[in-house]
Design a protein around this motif. Structure first.
Motif, mmCIF file in Angstrom:
data_model
loop_
_atom_site.group_PDB
_atom_site.id
_atom_site.type_symbol
_atom_site.label_atom_id
_atom_site.label_comp_id
_atom_site.label_asym_id
_atom_site.label_seq_id
_atom_site.Cartn_x
_atom_site.Cartn_y
_atom_site.Cartn_z
ATOM 1 N N GLN A 114 48.118 71.941 35.944
ATOM 2 C CA GLN A 114 49.064 70.834 36.080
ATOM 3 C C GLN A 114 48.549 69.592 35.349
ATOM 4 O O GLN A 114 48.920 68.478 35.685
ATOM 5 C CB GLN A 114 49.259 70.495 37.568
ATOM 6 N N GLY A 115 47.657 69.786 34.373
ATOM 7 C CA GLY A 115 47.005 68.654 33.741
ATOM 8 C C GLY A 115 47.629 68.248 32.423
ATOM 9 O O GLY A 115 48.817 68.418 32.192
ATOM 10 N N ASP A 116 46.785 67.705 31.533
ATOM 11 C CA ASP A 116 47.219 67.259 30.216
ATOM 12 C C ASP A 116 46.473 68.067 29.162
ATOM 13 O O ASP A 116 46.024 69.180 29.430
ATOM 14 C CB ASP A 116 46.991 65.753 30.063
ATOM 15 N N GLU A 117 46.341 67.486 27.969
ATOM 16 C CA GLU A 117 45.711 68.230 26.873
ATOM 17 C C GLU A 117 44.231 68.516 27.115
ATOM 18 O O GLU A 117 43.635 69.356 26.433
ATOM 19 C CB GLU A 117 45.876 67.471 25.555
ATOM 20 N N TYR A 118 43.619 67.842 28.085
ATOM 21 C CA TYR A 118 42.206 68.097 28.381
ATOM 22 C C TYR A 118 42.016 69.216 29.398
ATOM 23 O O TYR A 118 40.897 69.661 29.639
ATOM 24 C CB TYR A 118 41.540 66.823 28.894
ATOM 25 N N MET A 143 33.215 65.531 34.163
ATOM 26 C CA MET A 143 33.840 64.322 33.638
ATOM 27 C C MET A 143 35.322 64.337 34.007
ATOM 28 O O MET A 143 35.905 65.385 34.276
ATOM 29 C CB MET A 143 33.668 64.227 32.121
ATOM 30 N N LYS A 144 35.910 63.159 34.039
ATOM 31 C CA LYS A 144 37.330 62.993 34.359
ATOM 32 C C LYS A 144 37.701 63.555 35.733
ATOM 33 O O LYS A 144 38.734 64.230 35.884
ATOM 34 C CB LYS A 144 38.206 63.619 33.279
ATOM 35 N N PRO A 145 36.905 63.328 36.790
ATOM 36 C CA PRO A 145 37.231 63.911 38.093
ATOM 37 C C PRO A 145 38.504 63.358 38.719
ATOM 38 O O PRO A 145 39.041 63.963 39.650
ATOM 39 C CB PRO A 145 36.008 63.577 38.951
ATOM 40 N N PHE A 146 38.984 62.186 38.221
ATOM 41 C CA PHE A 146 40.214 61.606 38.759
ATOM 42 C C PHE A 146 41.400 61.807 37.815
ATOM 43 O O PHE A 146 42.434 61.179 37.982
ATOM 44 C CB PHE A 146 40.037 60.105 39.011
ATOM 45 N N HIS A 147 41.213 62.687 36.793
ATOM 46 C CA HIS A 147 42.287 62.938 35.832
ATOM 47 C C HIS A 147 42.700 61.616 35.165
ATOM 48 O O HIS A 147 43.879 61.284 35.050
ATOM 49 C CB HIS A 147 43.471 63.581 36.553
ATOM 50 N N GLY A 148 41.667 60.855 34.728
ATOM 51 C CA GLY A 148 41.935 59.561 34.103
ATOM 52 C C GLY A 148 42.573 58.566 35.051
ATOM 53 O O GLY A 148 43.269 57.640 34.623
ATOM 54 N N GLY A 149 42.345 58.738 36.360
ATOM 55 C CA GLY A 149 42.930 57.853 37.367
ATOM 56 C C GLY A 149 44.320 58.272 37.808
ATOM 57 O O GLY A 149 44.852 57.729 38.790
ATOM 58 N N LYS A 150 44.915 59.245 37.125
ATOM 59 C CA LYS A 150 46.291 59.629 37.429
ATOM 60 C C LYS A 150 46.438 60.249 38.820
ATOM 61 O O LYS A 150 47.480 60.107 39.459
ATOM 62 C CB LYS A 150 46.809 60.601 36.373
ATOM 63 N N ALA A 153 47.273 57.938 42.226
ATOM 64 C CA ALA A 153 48.556 57.282 42.515
ATOM 65 C C ALA A 153 49.680 58.313 42.441
ATOM 66 O O ALA A 153 49.720 59.122 41.503
ATOM 67 C CB ALA A 153 48.824 56.146 41.536
ATOM 68 N N ALA A 154 50.585 58.286 43.397
ATOM 69 C CA ALA A 154 51.669 59.266 43.452
ATOM 70 C C ALA A 154 52.551 59.206 42.215
ATOM 71 O O ALA A 154 53.032 60.240 41.724
ATOM 72 C CB ALA A 154 52.504 59.049 44.712
ATOM 73 N N GLU A 155 52.749 58.006 41.682
ATOM 74 C CA GLU A 155 53.660 57.870 40.547
ATOM 75 C C GLU A 155 53.086 58.439 39.250
ATOM 76 O O GLU A 155 53.836 58.718 38.305
ATOM 77 C CB GLU A 155 54.062 56.407 40.334
ATOM 78 N N THR A 156 51.772 58.620 39.179
ATOM 79 C CA THR A 156 51.170 59.176 37.968
ATOM 80 C C THR A 156 50.596 60.577 38.173
ATOM 81 O O THR A 156 50.291 61.267 37.203
ATOM 82 C CB THR A 156 50.044 58.265 37.456
ATOM 83 N N SER A 157 50.447 61.003 39.415
ATOM 84 C CA SER A 157 49.881 62.322 39.693
ATOM 85 C C SER A 157 50.855 63.414 39.284
ATOM 86 O O SER A 157 52.052 63.332 39.567
ATOM 87 C CB SER A 157 49.577 62.457 41.180
ATOM 88 N N PRO A 158 50.374 64.488 38.636
ATOM 89 C CA PRO A 158 51.262 65.604 38.303
ATOM 90 C C PRO A 158 51.780 66.322 39.542
ATOM 91 O O PRO A 158 52.764 67.059 39.467
ATOM 92 C CB PRO A 158 50.372 66.526 37.459
ATOM 93 N N PHE A 159 51.128 66.082 40.693
ATOM 94 C CA PHE A 159 51.577 66.674 41.949
ATOM 95 C C PHE A 159 52.587 65.779 42.685
ATOM 96 O O PHE A 159 53.094 66.154 43.737
ATOM 97 C CB PHE A 159 50.379 66.924 42.872
ATOM 98 N N HIS A 160 52.797 64.555 42.149
ATOM 99 C CA HIS A 160 53.684 63.569 42.769
ATOM 100 C C HIS A 160 53.205 63.167 44.163
ATOM 101 O O HIS A 160 53.992 62.762 45.012
ATOM 102 C CB HIS A 160 55.128 64.087 42.834
ATOM 103 N N GLU A 161 51.914 63.290 44.364
ATOM 104 C CA GLU A 161 51.281 62.880 45.612
ATOM 105 C C GLU A 161 49.860 62.437 45.280
ATOM 106 O O GLU A 161 49.164 63.107 44.504
ATOM 107 C CB GLU A 161 51.261 64.030 46.616
ATOM 108 N N ALA A 162 49.450 61.314 45.840
ATOM 109 C CA ALA A 162 48.137 60.762 45.508
ATOM 110 C C ALA A 162 47.020 61.491 46.248
ATOM 111 O O ALA A 162 47.186 61.917 47.399
ATOM 112 C CB ALA A 162 48.093 59.276 45.852
#
Length: 296
Positions: A114-118, A143-150, A153-162
């Motif tokens: 459910q991530g990005d290009e990384y 590295m990147k344990p918070f998915h770049g901070g996404k 926060a619910a609004e940026t999480s790919p799960f739509h939940e923080a």
């Protein structure tokens, strides 16, 4: 204090960061870092951001890999490693037999596709890579344990939940081979919040909520979260699963560690409590039977 220096990260006169695959430029940067840091060795020297097969080929062709090995032979680097986001390329570097550590992007989002290009690789590919590292004694730093901070926060999480920082860190640290997580720190407030992880109660670090986000491809895979606890028989279910997976991956020490447990799969009462609690839909009773037979 441990110094981790990257063979391939370079800086211009203004201190701006860039990449290089030139062994001469990398050598000059390494000498500058030694002088600037006031030391004659680095604890960790590693090949920087080897994400593609072309990156791997360039390091081998341009002499960067040989330079890194020479620095270790001279004692100027204590441990060799690399950073990567790509399991297939990481496995090529592990195949050299020269790596002591790997820096890898690792979050629930990446591992559950459910991530990005990384977040490269399937659920099984990423899990197999981590098990290989633990089996071969290659330490993993995340590295990147918070998915770049996404993920925070619910609004940026790919799960739509923080998720919280502590949930993300615990998830990373529980994965096979992982010895450290390296989150970004923007200031003292971030640092203070992160250091609170050491004293946080278990419920604040419990990341089993991600079971609700699990795609079909990840269902049935134990992630060692121990949300199935407490086991009425006293089995540390996450730990015996980890030892089993590592043993299947070829870790000779896993069976030895399993054998030292005072309570193991043989003690299962097959009450079904673990199956009913698992957020990842693992048939734990079946796996427990397999483990008892395998280690028995």
């Amino acid at each position: 204090m441990f110094f981790q220096l990257h063979f391939g990260a370079v800086y211009n006169a203004e201190g701006e960061y860039g990449w290089s695959r030139s062994v001469q430029k990398i050598r000059e940067t390494f000498e500058w870092e030694m002088k600037t840091l006031g030391t004659d060795y680095a604890d960790f020297g590693f090949l920087h951001c080897v994400d593609d097969d072309d990156d791997y080929e360039a390091l081998m062709k341009n002499g960067v890999f040989e330079f890194a090995k020479a620095m270790k032979a001279e004692g100027r680097v204590r441990h060799l490693g690399f950073s990567s986001h790509t399991p297939s390329v990481a496995n090529r570097l592990l195949d050299t037999g020269a790596m002591d550590m790997m820096m890898f992007s690792l979050t629930p989002a990446y591992d559950l596709e459910q991530g990005d290009e990384y977040g490269v690789g399937s659920v099984s590919e990423r899990a197999a890579l981590l098990r290989r590292c633990e089996t071969e004694g290659v330490g993993v730093s995340v590295m990147k344990p918070f998915h770049g901070g996404k993920l925070l926060a619910a609004e940026t999480s790919p799960f739509h939940e923080a998720l919280t920082r502590y949930q993300c860190l615990q998830y990373a640290i529980d994965r096979p081979g992982v010895l450290a997580a390296v989150p970004g720190v923007r200031g003292m407030d971030d640092l203070g919040a992160l250091l609170g992880f050491a004293d946080a109660p278990a419920e604040q670090r419990d990341y089993s909520v991600i079971g609700r986000f699990t795609p079909e491809s990840a269902a049935g895979n134990c992630v060692y979260c121990n949300h199935c606890q407490p086991c009425p028989a006293g089995i540390n279910i996450g730990l015996v699963n980890k030892y089993y997976d590592l043993a299947l991956a070829g870790d000779a020490m896993a069976a030895n560690h399993y054998g030292k447990l005072t309570v193991n799969a043989d003690d299962c009462r097959f009450c079904g409590y673990c199956n009913s609690r698992c957020p990842f839909h693992v048939d734990q009773m079946r796996r427990t039977s397999e483990m008892a037979q395998y280690f028995g």
